[in-house]
Design a protein around this motif. Structure first.
Motif, mmCIF file in Angstrom:
data_model
loop_
_atom_site.group_PDB
_atom_site.id
_atom_site.type_symbol
_atom_site.label_atom_id
_atom_site.label_comp_id
_atom_site.label_asym_id
_atom_site.label_seq_id
_atom_site.Cartn_x
_atom_site.Cartn_y
_atom_site.Cartn_z
ATOM 1 N N GLN A 289 0.828 -1.204 0.000
ATOM 2 C CA GLN A 289 0.000 0.000 0.000
ATOM 3 C C GLN A 289 0.864 1.256 0.000
ATOM 4 O O GLN A 289 0.626 2.203 -0.773
ATOM 5 C CB GLN A 289 -0.928 -0.001 1.214
ATOM 6 N N ASN A 290 1.890 1.294 0.880
ATOM 7 C CA ASN A 290 2.748 2.479 0.951
ATOM 8 C C ASN A 290 3.564 2.659 -0.325
ATOM 9 O O ASN A 290 3.794 3.783 -0.768
ATOM 10 C CB ASN A 290 3.679 2.382 2.162
ATOM 11 N N TYR A 291 4.016 1.543 -0.895
ATOM 12 C CA TYR A 291 4.793 1.625 -2.136
ATOM 13 C C TYR A 291 3.948 2.231 -3.240
ATOM 14 O O TYR A 291 4.406 3.099 -3.994
ATOM 15 C CB TYR A 291 5.278 0.242 -2.549
ATOM 16 N N ARG A 292 2.692 1.805 -3.329
ATOM 17 C CA ARG A 292 1.808 2.348 -4.374
ATOM 18 C C ARG A 292 1.566 3.829 -4.143
ATOM 19 O O ARG A 292 1.597 4.623 -5.101
ATOM 20 C CB ARG A 292 0.493 1.561 -4.373
ATOM 21 N N ARG A 293 1.355 4.243 -2.881
ATOM 22 C CA ARG A 293 1.124 5.663 -2.599
ATOM 23 C C ARG A 293 2.363 6.494 -2.939
ATOM 24 O O ARG A 293 2.279 7.572 -3.515
ATOM 25 C CB ARG A 293 0.735 5.845 -1.126
ATOM 26 N N GLN A 294 3.544 5.987 -2.545
ATOM 27 C CA GLN A 294 4.786 6.721 -2.818
ATOM 28 C C GLN A 294 5.020 6.863 -4.318
ATOM 29 O O GLN A 294 5.415 7.922 -4.795
ATOM 30 C CB GLN A 294 5.965 5.986 -2.158
ATOM 31 N N THR A 295 4.734 5.791 -5.054
ATOM 32 C CA THR A 295 4.922 5.836 -6.511
ATOM 33 C C THR A 295 3.974 6.833 -7.152
ATOM 34 O O THR A 295 4.368 7.615 -8.034
ATOM 35 C CB THR A 295 4.703 4.441 -7.118
ATOM 36 N N ALA A 296 2.730 6.832 -6.710
ATOM 37 C CA ALA A 296 1.745 7.769 -7.256
ATOM 38 C C ALA A 296 2.122 9.209 -6.936
ATOM 39 O O ALA A 296 1.991 10.094 -7.777
ATOM 40 C CB ALA A 296 0.363 7.445 -6.692
ATOM 41 N N ALA A 297 2.640 9.435 -5.705
ATOM 42 C CA ALA A 297 3.044 10.795 -5.322
ATOM 43 C C ALA A 297 4.228 11.262 -6.144
ATOM 44 O O ALA A 297 4.283 12.433 -6.555
ATOM 45 C CB ALA A 297 3.374 10.826 -3.818
ATOM 46 N N ASN A 298 5.174 10.391 -6.387
ATOM 47 C CA ASN A 298 6.357 10.763 -7.168
ATOM 48 C C ASN A 298 5.985 11.105 -8.606
ATOM 49 O O ASN A 298 6.564 11.990 -9.223
ATOM 50 C CB ASN A 298 7.380 9.638 -7.152
ATOM 51 N N GLU A 299 4.997 10.355 -9.168
ATOM 52 C CA GLU A 299 4.612 10.587 -10.549
ATOM 53 C C GLU A 299 3.804 11.869 -10.710
ATOM 54 O O GLU A 299 3.770 12.470 -11.793
ATOM 55 C CB GLU A 299 3.785 9.399 -11.054
ATOM 56 N N SER A 300 3.157 12.312 -9.626
ATOM 57 C CA SER A 300 2.334 13.531 -9.707
ATOM 58 C C SER A 300 3.143 14.800 -9.517
ATOM 59 O O SER A 300 2.645 15.906 -9.777
ATOM 60 C CB SER A 300 1.216 13.475 -8.652
ATOM 61 N N THR A 301 4.395 14.673 -9.007
ATOM 62 C CA THR A 301 5.218 15.864 -8.786
ATOM 63 C C THR A 301 6.033 16.223 -10.009
ATOM 64 O O THR A 301 6.208 15.422 -10.895
ATOM 65 C CB THR A 301 6.167 15.641 -7.590
#
Length: 301
Positions: A289-301
């Motif tokens: 779950q955290n990996y998916r959130r971190q990946t999504a956050a990195n792609e949105s920045t």
């Protein structure tokens, strides 16, 4: 099968494949393929060949001299002697050695028949003329190639199939030569054929449970022997490598926002969601779950 049985059964097969074979723009002539027998000799005087000679020590040890350089070679070690290299051997009393010896010559194929695209295969093999004298330790790749060659020779493979295995060995030596000269990285070295077959099977396996018996049977080996060989060649178990492949697949599936974590675990081959979460966190440092959130956050920045 032990070495004495190999020495008894394989020489006739070796004699049959000692002939020429053409690969692209190169013609390889197999001069000799033998289990070297030294009898009671204590040394072999200085000499040179008109052929390449590859020696792999299967047991015991020996000493080879390249000019003033003295090289001791033990089990799992090898050396290669290019044409024209003066050398001599001495043998250890009370500790006889056993080795497989390959001798070959190469020449370019006629230009009107050769169809060369990219680097010349003859050039790649001829590069072995520059091989640095000395003893080298095998990392398992050569042993794996030789063992496959012995096994397929015992099971009656065609002369062409056996010759191609030996060509694969020469190609590996050529790439090793390039690696030692800094021309390629070690990652480009030829992967051992047994390791390659196992990984193809693991990458293609879609079920949640790996059938180790089916894997071993497809390679005509017992699972115990396969496991030992794979670990010897790679330093890891088949199950460990299987989990690596499944976790890599799960990481890629994380990029699909429509998939739930449970669905990702199932598609990657993990039957137990809790085990998947623990394994994923251990491998990537974050829960799924955290990996998916971190990946999504990195792609949105």
């Amino acid at each position: 099968m032990d070495l004495e049985q190999l020495k008894s059964l394989l020489p006739p097969v070796f004699n049959q494949i000692c002939q020429e074979i053409r690969i692209n723009d190169a013609v390889i002539e197999w001069v000799d393929i033998i289990f070297e027998q030294i009898g009671t000799a204590s040394k072999c005087p200085p000499h040179a060949h008109t052929w390449f000679e590859f020696n792999y020590i299967l047991s015991g040890q020996m000493v080879t001299h390249f000019g003033d350089e003295l090289v001791q070679v033990g089990e799992g070690g090898f050396f290669l002697i290019p044409p024209g290299t003066i050398h001599s051997h001495s043998y250890t009393r009370g500790n006889p050695h056993e080795e497989i010896c390959l001798r070959w010559r190469i020449r370019p194929a006629s230009t009107e028949k050769a169809d060369v695209q990219g680097e010349s295969f003859f050039t790649r093999l001829q590069r072995l003329q520059e091989w640095n004298s000395g003893s080298y330790r095998d990392n398992g790749n050569l042993h794996g190639l030789l063992e496959q060659f012995f096994q397929e020779a015992l099971t009656g493979q065609s002369e062409l199939a056996l010759q191609l295995l030996l060509i694969h060995l020469l190609e590996y030596l050529s790439l090793l030569q390039m690696t030692m000269q800094g021309q390629v990285t070690s990652s480009t070295a030829v992967k051992d054929p047994l390791v390659r077959k196992v990984e193809v099977y693991l990458e293609d396996f879609q079920s949640s449970r790996l059938s180790v018996g089916e894997l071993a049977a497809s390679l005509h080996m017992s699972y115990g022997h396969l496991s030992r060989q794979y670990k010897k060649l790679t330093g890891q178990t088949i199950i460990h490598r299987m989990n690596q492949i499944r976790l890599e697949k799960a990481k890629e599936l994380m990029k699909l926002p429509g998939l739930r974590i449970a669905e990702i675990a199932e598609q990657a081959g993990f039957a137990d969601l809790c085990y998947f979460s623990r394994a994923f966190k251990k491998h990537y440092g974050a829960s799924p779950q955290n990996y998916r959130r971190q990946t999504a956050a990195n792609e949105s920045t």
